[in-house]
Write an enzyme that holds these catalytic residues in place. Structure first.
Site, PDB file in Angstrom:
ATOM      1  N   ASP A 131     -14.592 -74.447  -7.474  1.00  0.00           N
ATOM      2  CA  ASP A 131     -15.901 -73.879  -6.198  1.00  0.00           C
ATOM      3  C   ASP A 131     -17.049 -73.518  -6.644  1.00  0.00           C
ATOM      4  OD1 ASP A 131     -16.995 -74.939  -3.897  1.00  0.00           O
ATOM      5  OD2 ASP A 131     -16.589 -72.993  -2.893  1.00  0.00           O
ATOM      6  N   GLY A 132     -18.323 -73.981  -5.958  1.00  0.00           N
ATOM      7  CA  GLY A 132     -19.426 -72.976  -6.909  1.00  0.00           C
ATOM      8  C   GLY A 132     -20.621 -72.979  -5.830  1.00  0.00           C
ATOM      9  N   GLU A 135     -20.903 -76.091  -9.399  1.00  0.00           N
ATOM     10  CA  GLU A 135     -18.626 -77.051  -8.812  1.00  0.00           C
ATOM     11  C   GLU A 135     -19.111 -77.661 -10.790  1.00  0.00           C
ATOM     12  OE1 GLU A 135     -17.688 -77.143  -6.133  1.00  0.00           O
ATOM     13  OE2 GLU A 135     -19.416 -76.701  -4.537  1.00  0.00           O
ATOM     14  N   ASP A 164     -14.181 -79.257  -2.690  1.00  0.00           N
ATOM     15  CA  ASP A 164     -15.104 -80.122  -2.013  1.00  0.00           C
ATOM     16  C   ASP A 164     -16.480 -80.218  -2.499  1.00  0.00           C
ATOM     17  OD1 ASP A 164     -16.529 -77.388  -2.585  1.00  0.00           O
ATOM     18  OD2 ASP A 164     -16.092 -76.176  -0.599  1.00  0.00           O
ATOM     19  N   HIS A 193     -14.506 -75.338   3.281  1.00  0.00           N
ATOM     20  CA  HIS A 193     -15.392 -73.955   4.650  1.00  0.00           C
ATOM     21  C   HIS A 193     -14.255 -74.588   5.545  1.00  0.00           C
ATOM     22  CE1 HIS A 193     -18.590 -72.374   2.199  1.00  0.00           C
ATOM     23  NE2 HIS A 193     -18.525 -73.469   2.472  1.00  0.00           N
ATOM     24  N   ASP A 240     -14.446 -70.044  -3.465  1.00  0.00           N
ATOM     25  CA  ASP A 240     -15.806 -70.004  -2.418  1.00  0.00           C
ATOM     26  C   ASP A 240     -15.475 -68.591  -2.355  1.00  0.00           C
ATOM     27  OD1 ASP A 240     -17.782 -70.807  -1.041  1.00  0.00           O
ATOM     28  OD2 ASP A 240     -17.645 -69.093   0.426  1.00  0.00           O
TER      29      ASP A 240
END
Length: 153
Positions: free
Chosen positions: A9-10, A47, A69, A124, A134
């Site tokens: 994740d970024g 990302e 994501d 999320h 995250d």
């Protein structure tokens, strides 16, 4: 080849602005977490950087399930965007230069040795490892932001 799961994740504040990335590598019962940050970047770059750093951490060729994501990251591989960009001289369908070409090239290079399945996970949405990534990305982002404020960088 070893089977590894990777979650990435970024995060970015004020896109562009300070950003962070995080990843979790899972091999059997072993988990490894990585994170990092940049002072001036974009969410898309973070990302990509999460995926790059995770794959660069692998010490040998592996079968990888990489979860993200980021539709930008996953679709580039699964929908053939990367193939088209390369064939078209790194120009997208709008006849514009592909953004983040430096990171795409780096990601392609680090991907060659592995058999990678690029898998989209809903962000999320309670996925334990996506949530952890995250948190790692935001932690790195906040640390970079704090250091920037403290040292006037």
């Amino acid at each position: 080849m070893k089977n590894v799961e990777i979650y990435t994740d970024g995060a970015c504040s004020h896109n562009p602005g300070p950003g962070g990335w995080g990843c979790v590598l899972i091999y059997g019962r072993n988990h490894k977490e990585l994170q990092g940050a940049e002072k001036e970047t974009t969410n898309q770059r973070m990302e990509l950087m999460a995926a790059i750093q995770a794959l660069e951490a692998l010490k040998e060729p592996c079968v990888v399930k990489l979860f993200s994501d980021s539709a930008y990251l996953i679709n580039a591989f699964n929908l053939g965007w990367l193939r088209n960009w390369q064939r078209n001289g790194w120009v997208n369908s709008k006849k514009q230069a592909v953004e983040n070409q430096d990171l795409w090239l780096r990601l392609l290079k680090v991907s060659y040795d592995h058999q990678i399945y690029w898998l989209k996970v809903k962000g999320h949405a309670g996925n334990e490892f996506n949530e952890r990534c995250d948190a790692l990305a935001r932690s790195a982002l906040n640390k970079a932001r704090t250091e920037e404020a403290e040292y006037g960088l």
